[in-house]
Design an enzyme around this catalytic site. Structure first.
Site, PDB file in Angstrom:
ATOM      1  N   HIS A   1       0.823  -1.204   0.000  1.00  0.00           N
ATOM      2  CA  HIS A   1       0.000   0.000   0.000  1.00  0.00           C
ATOM      3  C   HIS A   1       0.863   1.263   0.000  1.00  0.00           C
ATOM      4  CE1 HIS A   1      -2.757   2.920   2.245  1.00  0.00           C
ATOM      5  NE2 HIS A   1      -3.383   2.672   1.107  1.00  0.00           N
TER       6      HIS A   1
ATOM      7  N   HIS B   1      -0.901  10.464  -2.961  1.00  0.00           N
ATOM      8  CA  HIS B   1      -2.245  10.107  -2.516  1.00  0.00           C
ATOM      9  C   HIS B   1      -3.180  11.306  -2.453  1.00  0.00           C
ATOM     10  CE1 HIS B   1      -5.447   9.350   0.455  1.00  0.00           C
ATOM     11  NE2 HIS B   1      -5.447   8.129  -0.065  1.00  0.00           N
TER      12      HIS B   1
END
Length: 309
Positions: free
Chosen positions: A48, A90
């Site tokens: 991740h 992100h």
């Protein structure tokens, strides 16, 4: 005797024909995604934002660490700069993970390249701090492909696509340029995910052979209907909800529709075990090394159960 042999031969030919037809039907049922590694039986371990539990997220060292820890996929969240370049980040703002401020869409790639994307991590996690993290740069999608090549697997998310017109076209162009898809538009090492159904449908329209995953973010207990799952299956190979809101019944429904189930973000061993017991076909974690340990324990236990039965 000759009559019996003829009958036997005819039956064998008929059986072969039926078997071939069944096989062709099964292949058709999988749609255009059958060439994707997502259809392997292996449970996938997605690093991740890289191994972001140990290194600054979405930096080359984080991705390298994810590979070293045997993560199956490098996850890359995409934002787009003012001059149309895809970068790994992100947030829509650069504030949290760099020493800069402002929206990615308002900054050129040259301006983003001046930012420090690693020192914040050293300051926030002093026990994990490394001198090499200081001054790290925000990588472009092209730089990630150049670094890790076609042997790596990539799990790419179109973040906030409504903010970035043309994001999908640019992504597909970069995939083609770096030969992540073949001449027929197929890929063996790329998955594309998004919370935006519209973005996924756009990618699907541009290239129906790319494997897609529909993300969900639930605020309350996750629920999903058979109708929703059948609709998703028309364009995607799997779903990815936030793990904290799902239960075993949710996973069972997803799997009953032959969709992959890749929840995010699962960092605790107990949750990893629970996800596997429920039937997850992979998961996102900041700690790919820990998930590999849990996977080994799970497989050993499963094999033990098979032996004792």
């Amino acid at each position: 005797m000759k009559t019996n042999l003829k009958k036997f031969g005819f039956c064998m030919m008929s059986a072969a024909f039926i078997l071939q037809a069944t096989s062709m039907g099964a292949s058709a049922a999988t749609g255009n995604h059958s060439n994707s590694s997502i259809h392997e039986k292996k449970i996938v371990n997605v690093a991740h934002r890289g191994a972001s539990g140990y290194a600054p997220e979405h930096t080359i060292p984080a991705y390298q660490m994810g590979e070293q820890m045997k993560g199956d996929y490098i996850e890359i969240d995409l934002q787009m700069t003012k001059d149309g370049r895809l970068v790994a980040m992100h947030d829509e703002k650069v504030d949290r993970t760099t020493n800069g401020t402002g929206l990615v869409k308002d900054l050129t790639l040259a301006e983003i390249k001046k930012l420090d994307a690693g020192t914040w991590f050293n300051e926030k996690y002093p026990k994990l701090a490394k001198e090499v993290y200081e001054g790290l740069k925000v990588p472009t999608l092209e730089e990630v492909f150049k670094k890790f090549g076609k042997k790596a697997n990539y799990y790419i998310e179109t973040k906030s696509p409504d903010v970035y017109p043309g994001m999908e076209e640019e992504l597909l162009q970069v995939l083609e340029e770096y030969k992540m898809v073949d001449s027929k538009g197929r890929t063996k090492n790329v998955l594309i995910q998004s919370f935006s159904k519209e973005s996924l449908m756009k990618v699907h329209d541009l290239n129906p052979k790319l494997p897609l995953v529909q993300l969900f973010s639930y605020k309350n207990r996750a629920t999903i209907s058979d109708e929703e799952l059948e609709s998703i299956k028309e364009y995607a190979v799997g779903v990815g909800p936030n793990f904290s809101k799902v239960d075993g019944q949710y996973v069972k429904m997803v799997r009953n529709h032959d969709l992959q189930f890749h929840p995010y973000t699962v960092n605790e061993r107990a949750d990893m075990k629970k996800a596997l017991e429920w039937g997850a076909t992979g998961l996102f974690t900041n700690y790919p090394d820990v998930f590999n340990e849990v996977l080994r324990e799970y497989k050993h236990k499963d094999n033990g159960n098979k032996i004792t039965k």
